[in-house]
Design a protein around this motif. Structure first.
Motif, mmCIF file in Angstrom:
data_model
loop_
_atom_site.group_PDB
_atom_site.id
_atom_site.type_symbol
_atom_site.label_atom_id
_atom_site.label_comp_id
_atom_site.label_asym_id
_atom_site.label_seq_id
_atom_site.Cartn_x
_atom_site.Cartn_y
_atom_site.Cartn_z
ATOM 1 N N ARG A 86 -70.478 15.664 -3.852
ATOM 2 C CA ARG A 86 -71.124 16.927 -4.205
ATOM 3 C C ARG A 86 -72.427 17.079 -3.428
ATOM 4 O O ARG A 86 -72.708 18.143 -2.863
ATOM 5 N N TRP A 89 -71.645 17.904 0.257
ATOM 6 C CA TRP A 89 -71.190 19.266 0.500
ATOM 7 C C TRP A 89 -72.248 20.291 0.151
ATOM 8 O O TRP A 89 -72.370 21.318 0.828
ATOM 9 N N GLU A 90 -73.044 20.037 -0.888
ATOM 10 C CA GLU A 90 -74.114 20.985 -1.207
ATOM 11 C C GLU A 90 -75.124 21.041 -0.074
ATOM 12 O O GLU A 90 -75.612 22.119 0.276
ATOM 13 N N ARG A 92 -74.516 20.434 3.103
ATOM 14 C CA ARG A 92 -73.891 21.171 4.208
ATOM 15 C C ARG A 92 -73.843 22.663 3.915
ATOM 16 O O ARG A 92 -74.088 23.482 4.804
ATOM 17 N N LEU A 93 -73.523 23.018 2.689
ATOM 18 C CA LEU A 93 -73.457 24.435 2.338
ATOM 19 C C LEU A 93 -74.839 25.077 2.367
ATOM 20 O O LEU A 93 -74.973 26.243 2.758
ATOM 21 N N ASP A 94 -75.880 24.337 1.977
ATOM 22 C CA ASP A 94 -77.247 24.859 2.062
ATOM 23 C C ASP A 94 -77.615 25.144 3.516
ATOM 24 O O ASP A 94 -78.211 26.176 3.821
ATOM 25 N N PHE A 96 -75.503 25.760 5.946
ATOM 26 C CA PHE A 96 -74.666 26.882 6.366
ATOM 27 C C PHE A 96 -75.266 28.198 5.879
ATOM 28 O O PHE A 96 -75.344 29.182 6.626
ATOM 29 N N ASP A 97 -75.725 28.217 4.631
ATOM 30 C CA ASP A 97 -76.351 29.411 4.066
ATOM 31 C C ASP A 97 -77.606 29.784 4.858
ATOM 32 O O ASP A 97 -77.821 30.961 5.167
#
Length: 114
Positions: A86, A89-90, A92-94, A96-97
């Motif tokens: 988690r 991925w969080e 990486r997603l941060d 990406f955002d």
């Protein structure tokens, strides 16, 4: 076998996963589980043995009955294992955002001056 793999292997069977779901409400006798499942008592007992060997459930004898409950430690281990992914991925997603936001800001058209 890796403890996490063993836990996931035990939960991979739909009947065992359903038994775990039934047991979320609390301690259950085998008969209580049989009533909620479409499996004979011998099948439920076999699945409970596998869940017990994986460390997901524990048994407490009470006279002639065997009461089963979920073991918190096993689910804490699973949660800790998932938490590592988690966080990955969080993060990486941060990123990406943030990249999307930079792109949106860069592509905004400046208002026309009069």
């Amino acid at each position: 076998m890796n403890a996490h793999v063993n836990l996931f292997h035990a939960l991979a069977d739909p009947a065992r996963l359903r038994i775990v779901e039934v047991m979320r409400a609390g301690e259950c006798a085998v008969g209580d589980i049989v009533e909620r499942m479409e499996i004979h008592q011998s099948g439920v007992s076999r699945h409970l043995k596998i869940l017990s060997e994986a460390g997901l459930v524990q048994m407490r004898p009470e006279g002639q009955r065997r009461l089963y409950s979920l073991r918190r430690e096993a689910f804490e281990q699973l949660d800790a294992w998932v938490a590592g992914y988690r966080r990955h991925w969080e993060s990486r997603l941060d990123r990406f955002d943030a990249a999307l936001e930079r792109q949106r800001t860069a592509t905004k058209v400046a208002p026309l001056e009069k």
